[in-house]
Write a protein that holds these residues in place. Sequence first.
Motif, PDB file in Angstrom:
ATOM      1  N   ILE A   1      -6.800 -28.328  47.851  1.00 43.48           N
ATOM      2  CA  ILE A   1      -7.562 -28.508  46.611  1.00 43.48           C
ATOM      3  C   ILE A   1      -8.955 -28.997  46.970  1.00 43.48           C
ATOM      4  CG2 ILE A   1      -7.683 -29.729  44.412  1.00 43.48           C
ATOM      5  CD1 ILE A   1      -4.600 -30.082  44.653  1.00 43.48           C
ATOM      6  N   MET A   2      -9.950 -28.373  46.366  1.00 44.50           N
ATOM      7  CA  MET A   2     -11.335 -28.797  46.554  1.00 44.50           C
ATOM      8  C   MET A   2     -11.680 -29.720  45.383  1.00 44.50           C
ATOM      9  SD  MET A   2     -12.568 -25.026  47.676  1.00 44.50           S
ATOM     10  CE  MET A   2     -11.262 -24.307  46.674  1.00 44.50           C
ATOM     11  N   TRP A   3     -11.739 -31.021  45.637  1.00 40.84           N
ATOM     12  CA  TRP A   3     -11.957 -32.033  44.597  1.00 40.84           C
ATOM     13  C   TRP A   3     -13.440 -32.247  44.332  1.00 40.84           C
ATOM     14  CZ3 TRP A   3      -7.993 -33.301  41.745  1.00 40.84           C
ATOM     15  CH2 TRP A   3      -6.705 -33.247  42.281  1.00 40.84           C
ATOM     16  N   GLU A   4     -13.785 -32.421  43.064  1.00 38.32           N
ATOM     17  CA  GLU A   4     -15.144 -32.798  42.674  1.00 38.32           C
ATOM     18  C   GLU A   4     -15.269 -34.312  42.768  1.00 38.32           C
ATOM     19  OE1 GLU A   4     -16.094 -31.244  38.830  1.00 38.32           O
ATOM     20  OE2 GLU A   4     -15.587 -29.184  39.410  1.00 38.32           O
ATOM     21  N   ASP A   5     -16.485 -34.814  42.622  1.00 33.06           N
ATOM     22  CA  ASP A   5     -16.697 -36.260  42.613  1.00 33.06           C
ATOM     23  C   ASP A   5     -15.949 -36.874  41.436  1.00 33.06           C
ATOM     24  OD1 ASP A   5     -18.373 -36.117  44.816  1.00 33.06           O
ATOM     25  OD2 ASP A   5     -20.188 -35.950  43.589  1.00 33.06           O
ATOM     26  N   PRO A   6     -15.484 -38.125  41.572  1.00 28.49           N
ATOM     27  CA  PRO A   6     -14.754 -38.772  40.479  1.00 28.49           C
ATOM     28  C   PRO A   6     -15.606 -38.932  39.223  1.00 28.49           C
ATOM     29  CG  PRO A   6     -14.520 -40.018  42.513  1.00 28.49           C
ATOM     30  CD  PRO A   6     -15.560 -38.964  42.758  1.00 28.49           C
ATOM     31  N   PHE A   7     -14.950 -38.821  38.076  1.00 24.63           N
ATOM     32  CA  PHE A   7     -15.569 -39.102  36.780  1.00 24.63           C
ATOM     33  C   PHE A   7     -14.956 -40.393  36.271  1.00 24.63           C
ATOM     34  CE2 PHE A   7     -15.119 -39.099  32.170  1.00 24.63           C
ATOM     35  CZ  PHE A   7     -16.437 -39.039  31.798  1.00 24.63           C
TER      36      PHE A   7
ATOM     37  N   CYS B   1     -10.502 -43.611  36.632  1.00 28.47           N
ATOM     38  CA  CYS B   1     -11.392 -42.564  37.120  1.00 28.47           C
ATOM     39  C   CYS B   1     -10.538 -41.335  37.398  1.00 28.47           C
ATOM     40  CB  CYS B   1     -12.080 -42.994  38.404  1.00 28.47           C
ATOM     41  SG  CYS B   1     -13.208 -44.380  38.205  1.00 28.47           S
ATOM     42  N   PHE B   2     -11.090 -40.175  37.062  1.00 28.85           N
ATOM     43  CA  PHE B   2     -10.373 -38.927  37.239  1.00 28.85           C
ATOM     44  C   PHE B   2     -11.153 -38.003  38.143  1.00 28.85           C
ATOM     45  CE2 PHE B   2      -9.252 -40.765  33.209  1.00 28.85           C
ATOM     46  CZ  PHE B   2      -7.871 -40.633  33.171  1.00 28.85           C
ATOM     47  N   ARG B   3     -10.422 -37.106  38.806  1.00 27.72           N
ATOM     48  CA  ARG B   3     -11.051 -36.087  39.638  1.00 27.72           C
ATOM     49  C   ARG B   3     -10.536 -34.733  39.201  1.00 27.72           C
ATOM     50  NH1 ARG B   3     -11.467 -37.372  45.833  1.00 27.72           N
ATOM     51  NH2 ARG B   3     -13.276 -36.052  45.541  1.00 27.72           N
ATOM     52  N   LEU B   4     -11.424 -33.759  39.197  1.00 28.33           N
ATOM     53  CA  LEU B   4     -11.070 -32.381  38.901  1.00 28.33           C
ATOM     54  C   LEU B   4     -11.159 -31.588  40.189  1.00 28.33           C
ATOM     55  CD1 LEU B   4     -13.205 -31.897  35.688  1.00 28.33           C
ATOM     56  CD2 LEU B   4     -10.795 -32.499  35.827  1.00 28.33           C
ATOM     57  N   GLY B   5     -10.279 -30.615  40.331  1.00 24.51           N
ATOM     58  CA  GLY B   5     -10.307 -29.793  41.527  1.00 24.51           C
ATOM     59  C   GLY B   5      -9.828 -28.386  41.239  1.00 24.51           C
ATOM     60  N   THR B   6     -10.077 -27.502  42.178  1.00 27.91           N
ATOM     61  CA  THR B   6      -9.607 -26.125  42.089  1.00 27.91           C
ATOM     62  C   THR B   6      -9.093 -25.698  43.459  1.00 27.91           C
ATOM     63  OG1 THR B   6     -11.831 -25.299  42.546  1.00 27.91           O
ATOM     64  CG2 THR B   6     -11.194 -25.419  40.239  1.00 27.91           C
ATOM     65  N   ASP B   7      -8.232 -24.665  43.441  1.00 26.71           N
ATOM     66  CA  ASP B   7      -7.799 -24.089  44.707  1.00 26.71           C
ATOM     67  C   ASP B   7      -8.304 -22.650  44.795  1.00 26.71           C
ATOM     68  OD1 ASP B   7      -6.037 -22.454  43.257  1.00 26.71           O
ATOM     69  OD2 ASP B   7      -4.291 -23.677  43.706  1.00 26.71           O
ATOM     70  N   ILE B   8      -8.026 -21.992  45.893  1.00 20.82           N
ATOM     71  CA  ILE B   8      -8.575 -20.654  46.104  1.00 20.82           C
ATOM     72  C   ILE B   8      -7.952 -19.596  45.198  1.00 20.82           C
ATOM     73  CG2 ILE B   8      -9.281 -21.104  48.481  1.00 20.82           C
ATOM     74  CD1 ILE B   8      -6.784 -19.555  49.391  1.00 20.82           C
ATOM     75  N   THR B   9      -6.819 -19.900  44.557  1.00 21.34           N
ATOM     76  CA  THR B   9      -6.192 -18.931  43.657  1.00 21.34           C
ATOM     77  C   THR B   9      -6.626 -19.102  42.213  1.00 21.34           C
ATOM     78  OG1 THR B   9      -4.225 -20.316  43.348  1.00 21.34           O
ATOM     79  CG2 THR B   9      -4.171 -18.711  45.143  1.00 21.34           C
ATOM     80  N   GLY B  10      -7.515 -20.072  41.939  1.00 22.57           N
ATOM     81  CA  GLY B  10      -8.037 -20.255  40.594  1.00 22.57           C
ATOM     82  C   GLY B  10      -7.310 -21.281  39.752  1.00 22.57           C
ATOM     83  N   ASN B  11      -6.313 -21.967  40.323  1.00 24.03           N
ATOM     84  CA  ASN B  11      -5.658 -23.034  39.580  1.00 24.03           C
ATOM     85  C   ASN B  11      -6.578 -24.235  39.494  1.00 24.03           C
ATOM     86  OD1 ASN B  11      -3.123 -21.757  39.140  1.00 24.03           O
ATOM     87  ND2 ASN B  11      -2.618 -22.140  41.287  1.00 24.03           N
ATOM     88  N   ALA B  12      -6.465 -24.975  38.405  1.00 27.27           N
ATOM     89  CA  ALA B  12      -7.270 -26.182  38.226  1.00 27.27           C
ATOM     90  C   ALA B  12      -6.348 -27.394  38.292  1.00 27.27           C
ATOM     91  CB  ALA B  12      -7.987 -26.135  36.883  1.00 27.27           C
ATOM     92  N   TYR B  13      -6.905 -28.506  38.742  1.00 20.98           N
ATOM     93  CA  TYR B  13      -6.131 -29.734  38.912  1.00 20.98           C
ATOM     94  C   TYR B  13      -6.913 -30.898  38.343  1.00 20.98           C
ATOM     95  CZ  TYR B  13      -3.675 -26.844  42.304  1.00 20.98           C
ATOM     96  OH  TYR B  13      -2.981 -25.824  42.896  1.00 20.98           O
ATOM     97  N   ILE B  14      -6.179 -31.894  37.848  1.00 22.18           N
ATOM     98  CA  ILE B  14      -6.783 -33.151  37.426  1.00 22.18           C
ATOM     99  C   ILE B  14      -5.864 -34.266  37.911  1.00 22.18           C
ATOM    100  CG2 ILE B  14      -5.694 -33.067  35.142  1.00 22.18           C
ATOM    101  CD1 ILE B  14      -8.251 -34.452  34.045  1.00 22.18           C
ATOM    102  N   ALA B  15      -6.469 -35.321  38.427  1.00 20.69           N
ATOM    103  CA  ALA B  15      -5.689 -36.423  38.966  1.00 20.69           C
ATOM    104  C   ALA B  15      -6.455 -37.720  38.793  1.00 20.69           C
ATOM    105  CB  ALA B  15      -5.384 -36.210  40.442  1.00 20.69           C
ATOM    106  N   VAL B  16      -5.726 -38.811  38.725  1.00 19.76           N
ATOM    107  CA  VAL B  16      -6.336 -40.135  38.739  1.00 19.76           C
ATOM    108  C   VAL B  16      -6.855 -40.347  40.155  1.00 19.76           C
ATOM    109  CG1 VAL B  16      -5.886 -42.612  38.523  1.00 19.76           C
ATOM    110  CG2 VAL B  16      -4.803 -41.005  36.939  1.00 19.76           C
ATOM    111  N   THR B  17      -8.066 -40.856  40.282  1.00 19.78           N
ATOM    112  CA  THR B  17      -8.647 -41.095  41.601  1.00 19.78           C
ATOM    113  C   THR B  17      -7.708 -41.990  42.415  1.00 19.78           C
ATOM    114  OG1 THR B  17     -10.873 -40.871  40.725  1.00 19.78           O
ATOM    115  CG2 THR B  17     -10.663 -42.020  42.829  1.00 19.78           C
ATOM    116  N   GLY B  18      -7.447 -41.579  43.629  1.00 23.03           N
ATOM    117  CA  GLY B  18      -6.539 -42.305  44.502  1.00 23.03           C
ATOM    118  C   GLY B  18      -5.119 -41.769  44.454  1.00 23.03           C
TER     119      GLY B  18
END
Length: 63
Positions: A4-10, A17-34
Amino acid sequence: MTEIMWEDPFCGEGASCFRLGTDITGNAYIAVTGQEDTPLTDTTEALRTLIRDIKAGKADHLL
């Protein structure tokens, strides 16, 4: 696990704080930082809609 390629935390006004990410197949991810090892995943459009609704004040109780 898919790389997963994570963006900077929001970080809002609270402590969460949350982070958004994507993978090479186009799926999106959201996670609590850490806690990026256990992200929520869905389509990019579904997560984009969730974020827009939160920013519009439709889901304040989620944060």
